[in-house]
Design a protein around this motif. Structure first.
Motif, short mmCIF file in Angstrom:
data_model
loop_
_atom_site.label_atom_id
_atom_site.label_comp_id
_atom_site.label_asym_id
_atom_site.label_seq_id
_atom_site.Cartn_x
_atom_site.Cartn_y
_atom_site.Cartn_z
N VAL A 32 -9.73 9.09 77.84
CA VAL A 32 -10.73 10.07 77.40
C VAL A 32 -11.68 10.33 78.56
CG1 VAL A 32 -10.59 9.36 74.97
CG2 VAL A 32 -12.31 8.31 76.46
N ALA A 33 -12.42 11.42 78.48
CA ALA A 33 -13.30 11.80 79.58
C ALA A 33 -14.31 10.70 79.91
CB ALA A 33 -14.03 13.11 79.24
N ASP A 34 -14.87 10.06 78.90
CA ASP A 34 -15.87 9.01 79.13
C ASP A 34 -15.84 8.03 77.96
OD1 ASP A 34 -18.03 7.38 79.65
OD2 ASP A 34 -19.43 9.03 80.02
N PRO A 35 -15.27 6.84 78.14
CA PRO A 35 -15.20 5.86 77.06
C PRO A 35 -16.56 5.46 76.50
CG PRO A 35 -13.79 5.17 78.87
CD PRO A 35 -14.60 6.34 79.36
N ARG A 36 -17.62 5.62 77.29
CA ARG A 36 -18.96 5.27 76.80
C ARG A 36 -19.43 6.21 75.70
NH1 ARG A 36 -21.74 5.60 82.52
NH2 ARG A 36 -20.52 7.50 82.30
N PHE A 59 -15.09 -3.87 82.19
CA PHE A 59 -13.67 -3.80 82.54
C PHE A 59 -13.21 -2.35 82.43
CE2 PHE A 59 -9.08 -4.27 81.46
CZ PHE A 59 -8.67 -4.80 82.66
N HIS A 60 -13.60 -1.54 83.40
CA HIS A 60 -13.22 -0.13 83.48
C HIS A 60 -13.63 0.64 82.23
CE1 HIS A 60 -10.89 -1.45 86.91
NE2 HIS A 60 -10.20 -2.26 86.15
N GLY A 61 -14.70 0.20 81.55
CA GLY A 61 -15.16 0.90 80.35
C GLY A 61 -14.26 0.70 79.14
N HIS A 62 -13.38 -0.29 79.21
CA HIS A 62 -12.36 -0.52 78.17
C HIS A 62 -12.95 -0.64 76.77
CE1 HIS A 62 -9.55 -3.43 76.00
NE2 HIS A 62 -8.84 -2.33 76.14
N PRO A 79 -10.53 8.47 82.99
CA PRO A 79 -9.51 9.04 83.89
C PRO A 79 -9.37 8.24 85.19
CG PRO A 79 -11.00 10.75 83.09
CD PRO A 79 -11.58 9.42 82.67
N ASP A 80 -8.17 8.19 85.70
CA ASP A 80 -7.86 7.52 86.97
C ASP A 80 -8.25 6.05 86.98
OD1 ASP A 80 -6.84 9.90 88.08
OD2 ASP A 80 -8.88 10.55 88.59
N CYS A 81 -8.26 5.43 85.83
CA CYS A 81 -8.58 4.02 85.72
C CYS A 81 -7.45 3.20 86.35
CB CYS A 81 -8.77 3.64 84.26
SG CYS A 81 -8.92 1.87 83.99
N PRO A 82 -7.77 2.27 87.24
CA PRO A 82 -6.71 1.48 87.87
C PRO A 82 -5.91 0.65 86.86
CG PRO A 82 -8.87 0.67 88.53
CD PRO A 82 -9.09 1.93 87.75
N GLU A 83 -6.53 0.23 85.76
CA GLU A 83 -5.80 -0.56 84.78
C GLU A 83 -4.71 0.28 84.10
OE1 GLU A 83 -4.69 -3.96 82.58
OE2 GLU A 83 -5.66 -3.63 84.50
N THR A 84 -5.01 1.50 83.77
CA THR A 84 -4.01 2.38 83.15
C THR A 84 -2.85 2.61 84.11
OG1 THR A 84 -5.75 3.46 81.88
CG2 THR A 84 -3.64 4.60 82.02
N ILE A 85 -3.18 2.83 85.37
CA ILE A 85 -2.14 3.04 86.38
C ILE A 85 -1.28 1.79 86.51
CG2 ILE A 85 -1.74 3.44 88.85
CD1 ILE A 85 -4.44 5.10 88.73
#
Length: 146
Positions: A32-36, A59-62, A79-85
């Protein structure tokens, strides 16, 4: 939740790898655009039966929402979160490397008898996961960073 809010959705985890033994839980990565901005996506997901169970801003806004039937863990990242990648790379590697898929499955099975919480189970298979990450990152021309 508007269509523009959802930037990407990926089936991840063991159930996303054909032939790999898996628990009866589907893992999904939602970008999503902003998990916060939980008010923009949590209420619509709650309307579908999901419940917010994890909030890890460091943790990357998880965020993680769970659905009982079918059992789903919906992991929310930016977007572009290293964990998702990383999750996507691991899934794709296991789909195309049957030897590592078997090694990972053996590590998963060996981790089960220890009992405890899911984090205990994850810790017991972590060494093998890092070895597989090392191979896949080297194959991609990257140094292991997991």
């Amino acid at each position: 939740m508007t269509q523009a809010m959802v930037l990407d959705i990926e089936h991840i985890g063991s159930t996303s790898v054909p032939g790999l033994a898996a628990k009866d839980v589907i893992d999904i990565a939602l970008t999503v655009a902003d998990p916060r901005e939980e008010t923009s996506y949590v209420p619509p997901l709650e309307g579908l039966g999901y419940h917010l169970t994890v909030r890890e801003p460091s943790f990357h806004g998880h965020r993680c929402l769970r659905l009982a039937v079918p059992r789903v863990n919906l992991h929310v990242f930016a977007p572009d979160c290293p964990e998702t990648i990383r999750l996507r790379m691991f899934r794709d590697w296991l789909r195309t490397h049957p030897d590592d898929r078997a090694v990972y499955e053996n590590a998963k099975r060996a981790a089960v008898p220890g009992g405890g919480h899911v984090m205990d189970y994850n810790a017991r298979k972590q060494h093998m996961i890092h070895e597989i990450y090392d191979r896949l990152f080297h194959a991609a021309g990257m140094k292991e960073t997991a």
